[in-house]
Design a protein around this motif. Structure first.
Motif, PDB file in Angstrom:
ATOM      1  N   LYS A   1       0.828  -1.209   0.000  1.00 28.61           N
ATOM      2  CA  LYS A   1       0.000   0.000   0.000  1.00 28.61           C
ATOM      3  C   LYS A   1       0.866   1.264   0.000  1.00 28.61           C
ATOM      4  N   LYS A   2       1.935   1.251   0.755  1.00 24.06           N
ATOM      5  CA  LYS A   2       2.837   2.415   0.792  1.00 24.06           C
ATOM      6  C   LYS A   2       3.429   2.685  -0.588  1.00 24.06           C
ATOM      7  N   LEU A   3       3.875   1.613  -1.253  1.00 27.48           N
ATOM      8  CA  LEU A   3       4.489   1.780  -2.574  1.00 27.48           C
ATOM      9  C   LEU A   3       3.462   2.231  -3.613  1.00 27.48           C
ATOM     10  N   LEU A   4       2.242   1.713  -3.520  1.00 29.16           N
ATOM     11  CA  LEU A   4       1.199   2.089  -4.475  1.00 29.16           C
ATOM     12  C   LEU A   4       0.831   3.563  -4.359  1.00 29.16           C
ATOM     13  N   VAL A   5       0.860   4.078  -3.138  1.00 32.00           N
ATOM     14  CA  VAL A   5       0.453   5.469  -2.906  1.00 32.00           C
ATOM     15  C   VAL A   5       1.603   6.449  -3.135  1.00 32.00           C
TER      16      VAL A   5
END
Length: 292
Positions: free
Chosen positions: A243-247
């Motif tokens: 989720k961190k990388l996607l955002v």
């Protein structure tokens, strides 16, 4: 000591007062000295005692006797033996401040800063045997410059032994972890292991090995404390990182999967959807709208 069986067979000795090497075939009474002494059993069995602990040693054994350690050697059933003896006067290290590398490695052994094995079977140590036999050859032949070769080989021997001592220290420390760690401590080690390695293709077996537990015991311990399996926990950690990388990055979905330890993008997408009820692409779009 057995009476009447003491025969010294002196071959040679370095001219240096700080470094001596010779071969002997005799028993020695209980004593101690300021020398660091390394013995290599060339022929025959020998009874060796160091600090009150006796041991029968076979040919091919290397023995490390530290300064001021009480020791003796004796015959076994009148059997003849031959011992290569190397002595190093530790005081030389402390004259004029010593030499940096000598102080670092030799002094660490002398001062017990690293635990060390007193006996090493050299049967499988093919790298050190040529050095020992070169020492013996140079002592016996005494060709021009042999003193320099003796010292060079001595330092090679010390470095080799220091590395063995480090391995020995690690084994001692790991044995302590095996025997003394509580399950809670092991769990904390596992959590740290996952946080530092989730991006690699680690397995339950890898984690069990890391804390020196059997696979079955590790699985039971982990499930007991976390109520989920190790792989389920690992996937949860990876999903949070995903989720961190996607955002916060523009990485494509395949690269995101690879960054968190998944080599199969489809498998990553399926796990993400099972966890968050949407695909990684949908999650990125939804989070992107919230920032607008």
């Amino acid at each position: 000591m057995q009476e009447g069986i003491e025969e010294r067979y002196f071959v040679s000795e370095s001219n240096s007062a700080s470094f001596k090497i010779f071969v002997h075939e005799y028993s020695s009474p209980l004593h101690w000295h300021k020398y660091l002494e390394i013995l290599y059993i060339l022929e025959g069995r020998v009874l060796v005692s160091i600090n009150g602990k006796e041991r029968i040693v076979e040919p091919g054994t290397l023995i490390f006797i530290n300064t001021k350690e009480e020791h003796y050697t004796d015959f076994i059933n009148h059997e003849k033996h031959k011992i290569l003896c190397i002595q190093f006067d530790a005081d030389i290290l402390y004259t004029l401040g010593g030499i940096g590398h000598e102080m670092k490695y030799i002094a660490a052994l002398l001062n017990h800063k690293v635990p060390y094995p007193a006996y090493i079977d050299l049967e499988s140590e093919s790298d050190i045997l040529p050095i020992l036999y070169e020492l013996l050859k140079e002592v016996e032949e005494k060709k021009v410059g042999y003193e320099m070769i003796l010292k060079a080989d001595f330092y090679k021997l010390i470095v080799w032994y220091y590395r063995k001592a480090e391995e020995f220290e690690k084994d001692v420390r790991m044995q302590g972890i095996r025997e003394n760690r509580s399950d809670e401590e092991r769990m904390n080690i596992v959590f740290r292991y996952v946080s530092e390695n989730y991006m690699y293709p680690i397995t339950t077996s890898d984690a069990a090995d890391y804390v020196f537990l059997s696979y079955s015991y590790f699985c039971k311990m982990f499930k007991k404390h976390m109520k989920i399996t190790f792989m389920e926990y690992l996937n949860k950690v990876r999903m949070v990182e995903a989720k961190k990388l996607l955002v916060h990055t523009n990485l494509n979905i395949g690269d995101v999967a690879s960054r968190i330890g998944y080599r199969d993008q489809n498998y990553f997408t399926r796990l993400f959807k099972e966890t968050y009820q949407m695909t990684p692409s949908s999650y990125r779009k939804e989070e992107g709208k919230g920032k607008e």
